[in-house]
Scaffold this active site. Structure first.
Site, PDB file in Angstrom:
ATOM      1  N   ASP A 176     144.708  90.125 -75.261  1.00 48.46           N
ATOM      2  CA  ASP A 176     145.849  89.494 -74.701  1.00 48.46           C
ATOM      3  C   ASP A 176     146.265  90.036 -73.236  1.00 48.46           C
ATOM      4  OD1 ASP A 176     146.394  88.028 -76.904  1.00 48.46           O
ATOM      5  OD2 ASP A 176     147.375  89.569 -78.074  1.00 48.46           O
ATOM      6  N   HIS A 206     140.497  85.530 -73.113  1.00 46.28           N
ATOM      7  CA  HIS A 206     141.619  85.533 -73.517  1.00 46.28           C
ATOM      8  C   HIS A 206     141.786  85.202 -75.112  1.00 46.28           C
ATOM      9  CE1 HIS A 206     146.157  85.791 -73.386  1.00 46.28           C
ATOM     10  NE2 HIS A 206     145.989  84.951 -72.081  1.00 46.28           N
TER      11      HIS A 206
END
Length: 516
Positions: A492, A488
């Site tokens: 995204d 992450h």
């Protein structure tokens, strides 16, 4: 006579190695307990190491100026009796297995009898490796070996190497136990050889040669002998307080006094403290303890580091594989017996290679220390493969350039090589991202762990029949959930969802992937 191995002691303050700046003894010397043996210099101080027993010096673990890690063999003595030495004891584990070609680094010290003590040092096994784990021993103290006989297996982050005997001789000492880390230049083994033997240096290892992975299969148990390998207490630490009766009990039980938590009024170790120590060391009824070494240790360390450093998230979507399965069956029927049967995996990989051309952030590595992401034009796909020894990840090089049939053949070769330990260094390096599949055991959903420093890992799941409403009619379709775990910090959630939609388009209309 009993043989006593004096290992490099823990000299405190987080020190893991020290330079032996001076020897006060040589092979053949007779020493008394507490006589000076060597000077060991750390970043903070120079410590004088003293003899733990009365005896005769039979081997030295290194030369002056060499670095020696804590726990490595410092000196070997022969003693008249087993003695009453105090301090840490460490039974040398004389079982295990390995293969080598590295340069030999050894010392040869003549004995009055005409034989010589030959010290075989941990060789430089290349690629900047400074230490390796000894995952298996093929010899034990007292064994007679011939030149080129297997001695031990040494495992680095890249490969397991078999180390072989550089001379004919008798094994008199081993430098560590199985599962211990040994630095390059540390004493690996000591041999007694006849006369003045100087082995020829061997060529450096061929990085493209097949790698023999350790079997982790224990060798036969060592024959009983009057060995007492010991590590005396650190010369800069306070002596452990205990009564003679407690010391005798600890010695007979093979316990280390410094491992106990003292509760005596004056800070001494008591019998109650030994009871607690024995309880902590002994397995519970029905408990089997298996030391985590070799490939299993590497997997554990890498997975823990990945979960510790990478904020994972996993996105899963359903893919209709009906058309692709029909195409695969037609291709297999047309090829007949002339080619190997196609599985669904080459089709998935082709679709993935095409998709990642537009989503290079998934085909990437993140160097979080340097603070940059490397994206790659070619897809070098790691393929997580389960073997009897654990998870191995061979690499399908430049997957996007291969035809479906060539890809199937290469996948089969890599899988077989992983299972039989016949993969080269090139076969195991250079992955830009990874795919993991459990085949028919694939389950409904997986949440795979990223192979750090990569930033994504892909996981196709099991294809299964599923009733769906299509054009107002309930019909059976072949469906598969497809998982992708992402870093992450780099990717995204929206990008993961959009990328999988593009992948789905290729898989659900597979003829398109052959027109791209």
């Amino acid at each position: 006579m009993p043989s006593v191995i004096y290992k490099m002691p823990d000299i405190g303050e987080g020190v893991v190695e020290a330079e032996i700046t001076a020897w006060h003894i040589k092979v053949g010397d007779t020493v008394s307990e507490e006589d000076p043996v060597a000077d060991a210099m750390t970043d903070k101080a120079t410590i004088e190491l003293t003899a733990p027993v009365d005896g005769t010096v039979t081997a030295l673990g290194c030369e002056e100026g060499d670095m020696l890690t804590v726990g490595s063999m410092l000196v070997t003595f022969e003693t008249e009796t087993e003695g009453d030495t105090e301090g840490d004891t460490d039974e040398v584990d004389n079982s295990a297995a390995v293969q080598n070609t590295p340069d030999i680094d050894a010392d040869l010290t003549p004995n009055p009898s005409g034989s010589s003590d030959f010290i075989y040092k941990m060789p430089d096994i290349g690629e900047g490796v400074v230490e390796a784990e000894i995952t298996a021993w093929h010899v034990k103290v007292g064994d007679t070996v011939s030149e080129e006989d297997p001695v031990a297996d040494a495992m680095t982050d890249k490969a397991t190497i078999e180390l072989t005997a550089p001379v004919d001789g008798v094994v008199t000492a081993l430098g560590c136990g199985e599962g211990d880390m040994l630095t390059v230049g540390s004493m690996l083994a000591t041999f007694t050889v006849e006369g003045d033997v100087t082995p020829a240096a061997e060529p450096a290892p061929d990085e493209t040669a097949p790698i023999k992975a350790s079997t982790n299969k224990p060798a036969a148990s060592p024959k009983p002998r009057a060995e007492q390998p010991i590590m005396p207490p650190s010369p800069i630490t306070k002596k452990v307080l205990a009564s003679p009766a407690v010391r005798r009990r600890a010695r007979e039980a093979g316990l280390t006094l410094s491992d106990a938590t003292p509760t005596g009024a004056s800070g001494q170790v008591t019998h109650i403290d030994l009871d607690r120590l024995e309880t902590a060391l002994e397995p519970l009824p029905g408990e089997t303890r298996i030391k985590v070494i070799g490939l299993r240790r590497v997997i554990a360390e890498r997975m823990a580091a990945s979960k510790r450093n990478i904020p994972h998230f996993t996105y899963v979507d359903e893919v209709d594989m009906t058309e692709l399965e029909a195409l695969r069956k037609r291709a297999n029927a047309k090829s007949g017996e002339t080619r190997a049967k196609l599985t669904v995996l080459p089709f998935i990989i082709r679709a993935l290679a095409l998709t990642l051309r537009d989503w290079p952030q998934f085909n990437a590595r993140y160097d979080d220390n340097a603070g940059y992401v490397s994206q790659f034009a070619d897809l070098n796909l790691g393929m997580a493969t389960m073997t009897d020894k654990g998870l191995i990840v061979p690499v399908l090089q430049d997957a996007g350039s291969l035809s479906i049939w060539d890809m199937a053949a290469e996948i089969a070769r890599l899988a077989e090589g992983a299972r039989t330990n016949k993969l080269s260094t090139d076969d195991l390096s250079g992955a830009t991202t990874t795919l993991t599949s459990l085949g028919p055991l694939g389950g409904i959903v997986t949440t795979p762990v990223i192979n750090r420093p990569e930033v994504a890992i892909f996981g196709p799941n099991k294809i299964r029949p599923h009733l769906v409403m299509k054009d107002g009619v309930v019909t059976e379709r072949q469906v598969m959930n497809f998982s992708v775990s992402c870093d992450h910090r780099v990717i995204d959630g929206y990008d993961a969802a959009a990328m999988v939609q593009d992948l789905k388009a290729y898989l659900e209309d597979p003829t398109v992937m052959f027109l791209a």
